[in-house]
Design an enzyme around this catalytic site. Structure first.
Site, PDB file in Angstrom:
ATOM      1  N   GLY A   1      18.071  -1.076  59.722  1.00 20.63           N
ATOM      2  CA  GLY A   1      18.084  -0.421  58.405  1.00 20.63           C
ATOM      3  C   GLY A   1      19.410  -0.575  57.690  1.00 20.63           C
TER       4      GLY A   1
ATOM      5  N   HIS B   1      46.597  17.823  76.973  1.00 19.80           N
ATOM      6  CA  HIS B   1      47.862  17.609  76.267  1.00 19.80           C
ATOM      7  C   HIS B   1      48.410  16.234  76.591  1.00 19.80           C
ATOM      8  CE1 HIS B   1      51.680  18.547  74.378  1.00 19.80           C
ATOM      9  NE2 HIS B   1      52.294  18.065  75.459  1.00 19.80           N
TER      10      HIS B   1
HETATM   11  C1  LIG Z   1      28.288   1.510  52.682  1.00 20.83           C
HETATM   12  C2  LIG Z   1      27.617   2.623  53.424  1.00 20.83           C
HETATM   13  C3  LIG Z   1      28.277   3.253  54.455  1.00 20.83           C
HETATM   14  C4  LIG Z   1      27.662   4.269  55.160  1.00 20.83           C
HETATM   15  N1  LIG Z   1      28.352   4.871  56.174  1.00 20.83           N
HETATM   16  C5  LIG Z   1      27.762   5.853  56.879  1.00 20.83           C
HETATM   17  C6  LIG Z   1      28.436   6.456  57.973  1.00 20.83           C
HETATM   18  O1  LIG Z   1      29.557   6.094  58.301  1.00 20.83           O
HETATM   19  N2  LIG Z   1      27.805   7.421  58.661  1.00 20.83           N
HETATM   20  C7  LIG Z   1      26.550   7.847  58.323  1.00 20.83           C
HETATM   21  O2  LIG Z   1      26.021   8.735  58.971  1.00 20.83           O
HETATM   22  N3  LIG Z   1      25.887   7.300  57.281  1.00 20.83           N
HETATM   23  C8  LIG Z   1      26.458   6.311  56.562  1.00 20.83           C
HETATM   24  N4  LIG Z   1      25.772   5.734  55.544  1.00 20.83           N
HETATM   25  C9  LIG Z   1      24.431   6.246  55.216  1.00 20.83           C
HETATM   26  C10 LIG Z   1      23.391   5.716  56.195  1.00 20.83           C
HETATM   27  O3  LIG Z   1      23.387   4.311  56.137  1.00 20.83           O
HETATM   28  C11 LIG Z   1      22.023   6.277  55.851  1.00 20.83           C
HETATM   29  O4  LIG Z   1      22.087   7.673  55.809  1.00 20.83           O
HETATM   30  C12 LIG Z   1      21.001   5.870  56.908  1.00 20.83           C
HETATM   31  O5  LIG Z   1      20.915   4.468  57.005  1.00 20.83           O
HETATM   32  C13 LIG Z   1      19.623   6.432  56.558  1.00 20.83           C
HETATM   33  O6  LIG Z   1      18.723   6.064  57.526  1.00 20.83           O
HETATM   34  P1  LIG Z   1      17.165   5.994  57.230  1.00 20.83           P
HETATM   35  O7  LIG Z   1      16.535   5.741  58.562  1.00 20.83           O
HETATM   36  O8  LIG Z   1      16.735   7.146  56.450  1.00 20.83           O
HETATM   37  O9  LIG Z   1      16.934   4.731  56.297  1.00 20.83           O
HETATM   38  P2  LIG Z   1      17.640   3.267  56.047  1.00 20.83           P
HETATM   39  O10 LIG Z   1      18.720   3.077  57.026  1.00 20.83           O
HETATM   40  O11 LIG Z   1      17.892   3.278  54.631  1.00 20.83           O
HETATM   41  O12 LIG Z   1      16.473   2.321  56.458  1.00 20.83           O
HETATM   42  C14 LIG Z   1      15.285   2.232  55.745  1.00 20.83           C
HETATM   43  C15 LIG Z   1      14.618   0.910  56.061  1.00 20.83           C
HETATM   44  O13 LIG Z   1      13.294   0.940  55.528  1.00 20.83           O
HETATM   45  C16 LIG Z   1      13.000  -0.314  54.965  1.00 20.83           C
HETATM   46  N5  LIG Z   1      11.909  -0.146  53.996  1.00 20.83           N
HETATM   47  C17 LIG Z   1      11.920   0.538  52.828  1.00 20.83           C
HETATM   48  N6  LIG Z   1      10.698   0.481  52.240  1.00 20.83           N
HETATM   49  C18 LIG Z   1       9.902  -0.254  53.058  1.00 20.83           C
HETATM   50  C19 LIG Z   1       8.543  -0.661  52.994  1.00 20.83           C
HETATM   51  N7  LIG Z   1       7.747  -0.329  51.995  1.00 20.83           N
HETATM   52  N8  LIG Z   1       8.057  -1.418  54.004  1.00 20.83           N
HETATM   53  C20 LIG Z   1       8.857  -1.779  55.056  1.00 20.83           C
HETATM   54  N9  LIG Z   1      10.151  -1.408  55.165  1.00 20.83           N
HETATM   55  C21 LIG Z   1      10.668  -0.651  54.178  1.00 20.83           C
HETATM   56  C22 LIG Z   1      14.332  -0.716  54.320  1.00 20.83           C
HETATM   57  O14 LIG Z   1      14.376  -2.101  54.072  1.00 20.83           O
HETATM   58  C23 LIG Z   1      15.307  -0.287  55.416  1.00 20.83           C
HETATM   59  O15 LIG Z   1      15.507  -1.297  56.372  1.00 20.83           O
HETATM   60  C24 LIG Z   1      26.349   4.679  54.830  1.00 20.83           C
HETATM   61  C25 LIG Z   1      25.663   4.043  53.794  1.00 20.83           C
HETATM   62  C26 LIG Z   1      26.277   3.021  53.102  1.00 20.83           C
HETATM   63  C27 LIG Z   1      25.531   2.339  52.010  1.00 20.83           C
END
Ligand SMILES: Cc1cc2nc3c(=O)[nH]c(=O)nc-3n(C[C@H](O)[C@H](O)[C@H](O)COP(=O)(O)OP(=O)(O)OC[C@H]3O[C@@H](n4cnc5c(N)ncnc54)[C@H](O)[C@@H]3O)c2cc1C
Length: 473
Positions: free
Chosen positions: A43, A447
């Protein structure tokens, strides 16, 4: 075999929410289909979020430390930066981790479908496969974990590689001489830190009165002081009113009381103004799923939507949009589907800003306590009194505990300083285990470590911190 083992679960989205859910469902004996467009699960977090940004921030920290080392009598000279090798280091980390998740998925006998999913009804999906063709899959329950994407402001949209979002900034095509970061949230500041260390002159504009809106101001201050030196400028209360491409870069119009030059040209611009949930899934209207404020899918404490067959987790259901929140929700949703008595009701979801210094907090914040008119005692331990911080030459940090004055229970913790992101886990445990200040003060900490600042902030609450003298009244 439990009854749940006969269930077929589909998961849309292979991020930290989706893959954590899929893996647990498989571990509980369910049949699992996981759908994502990428080659492997991971993701946003692994492909274009947490992991690549932290790999680059690690390098940024090394560069900064090497520059700082002349204060300790060691000179390394200016670093030579090979952007291609740096990019391949970062890509190597991403490939190893996502490849590992692909392996774990296979070992658990999860059916991993590469493609884009849309709903036929609450129990059937259509998947447009990445290599072409379509699949239809039927299931008993589905978990939506489609995550989020960078928010776009129409007036700041230009179709040129000079305008970046977090994804293209992480691609690290080159190191621009000048970079404007629009948005002083954690993503903008982390990526700004990377580019500043690599040699860009970085400016930040933030619409509100402070960086990292929502975080306690005393935690933000030491960071702001440090980046005021490493960044070119920080403009608060400032809005970008327009962007135009010209031959030298992006001409940006700025508006606000602190603005001296109303127009400025930057080689590149990074727009990081928040994220939007991916809730516009084709065919979702054929289910009973309801979408609420700001586009988040509505769920109850079991992460179940208004449609009994459909659960949703992670960024697509709301703030905080963080990977560890998504994973935890994923596990709760699967347990709820399995019929276990569970609810998502954490007392402490940690937040970490991986800048230098890092900022981290969990549980109640002072900002929130003030808003809710809650009476609390705040016990602060300045790192200037920490031996370990002194050995690291990083005494600007601070650790604080938010304590209930009646019960003396630890309600929250905030830390600014090197390694705050690792230290905050102790706060999470204290809040979740309902520790009282005395528990923290009486737990022997090693420590010399920065973790002692947690123990000593509890001692500050009692007025008996070893390393802080408090005159008798
Ligand atoms: C630059 C950056 C830095 C970050 N740093 C941190 C950090 O240090 N610590 C932290 O906790 N969080 C961080 N985050 C946030 C974190 O990435 C997200 O909170 C997390 O990835 C959310 O997870 P999720 O499983 O909800 O979805 P995502 O990781 O967003 O995954 C969703 C997946 O679903 C897929 N998808 C969507 N629609 C469809 C569909 N219709 N069919 C098939 N696949 C689909 C997408 O392509 C994606 O691969 C960061 C984000 C960014 C952008």
């Amino acid at each position: 075999m439990s009854e749940t083992s006969s269930l077929h679960i589909a998961v849309i989205g292979g991020g930290p929410g989706g893959y954590a859910a899929a893996f647990l469902a498989a571990d509980l004996g369910m049949k699992v289909t996981l759908i994502d467009e990428e080659l492997n699960p991971g993701g946003v977090c692994l492909y274009r979020g947490c992991i690549p940004s932290k790999a680059l921030l690690h390098v940024a920290k090394l560069i900064d430390e090497s520059r700082h080392a002349k204060n300790w009598g060691i000179e390394f000279g200016e670093p030579k930066i090979d952007v291609d090798r740096l990019r391949s280091f970062k890509e190597g980390v991403v490939n190893k981790l996502t490849g590992g998740l692909g392996q774990l998925s296979k070992q658990r006998k999860i059916e991993y479908l590469r493609g884009k999913a849309s709903f036929e009804n609450s129990n059937t999906l259509r998947v447009a496969k990445t290599g072409g063709g379509e699949d239809s899959i039927s299931f008993d329950r589905i978990i939506i974990a489609t995550g989020s994407r960078p928010a776009v402001i129409p007036s700041l949209k230009l179709d040129t590689p000079r305008m970046m979002d977090s994804t293209s900034a992480l691609d690290l095509k080159d190191v621009p001489a000048t970079l404007l970061v629009i948005g002083g949230g954690y993503i903008g500041l982390e990526l700004g830190t990377v580019y500043a260390a690599l040699g860009s002159k970085v400016s930040v504009v933030e619409m509100t009165a402070g960086l990292l809106p929502g975080a306690d101001r005393d935690l933000v201050l030491p960071l702001q002081k440090r980046i005021e030196k490493s960044f070119e400028s920080i403009l608060l209360n400032t809005t970008v009113t327009g962007v135009k491409e010209d031959s030298n870069g992006i001409r940006v119009s700025l508006d606000g009381p602190e603005v001296k030059e109303r127009e400025k040209v930057f080689e590149k611009v990074l727009v990081s103004v928040g994220r939007k949930p991916n809730s516009e899934i084709a065919g979702l209207e054929k289910t009973q799923v309801q979408i609420g404020e700001r586009g988040f899918i509505q769920v109850n404490k079991q992460l179940q939507t208004n449609d009994p067959a459909v659960y949703a987790i992670g960024d697509v259901v709301g703030e905080p949009m963080l990977a560890h929140k998504a994973s935890h929700e994923g596990r709760v949703a699967v347990e709820a589907i399995a019929g276990h008595k569970v609810a998502f009701e954490p007392n402490a979801i940690p937040a970490v800003v991986f800048t230098d210094p890092e900022i981290a907090w969990c549980g109640l914040t002072e900002t929130q306590a003030k808003k809710e008119n809650r009476e609390i005692k705040v016990a602060k331990f300045p790192w200037a009194a920490s031996g370990r911080a002194m050995t690291l030459d990083r005494t600007e940090g601070m650790t604080k505990l938010l304590i209930d004055p009646q019960t003396e229970r630890v309600l929250g913790m905030g830390i600014v300083g090197a390694g705050a992101g690792e230290l905050i886990a102790e706060g999470v445990l204290a809040v979740e285990m309902a520790a009282v200040a005395r528990d923290v003060a009486l737990s022997i900490h090693p420590h010399p470590t920065l973790s002692e600042t947690v123990m000593e902030s509890a001692e500050v609450f009692f007025g008996t911190s070893t390393h802080i003298y408090r005159p008798k009244r």
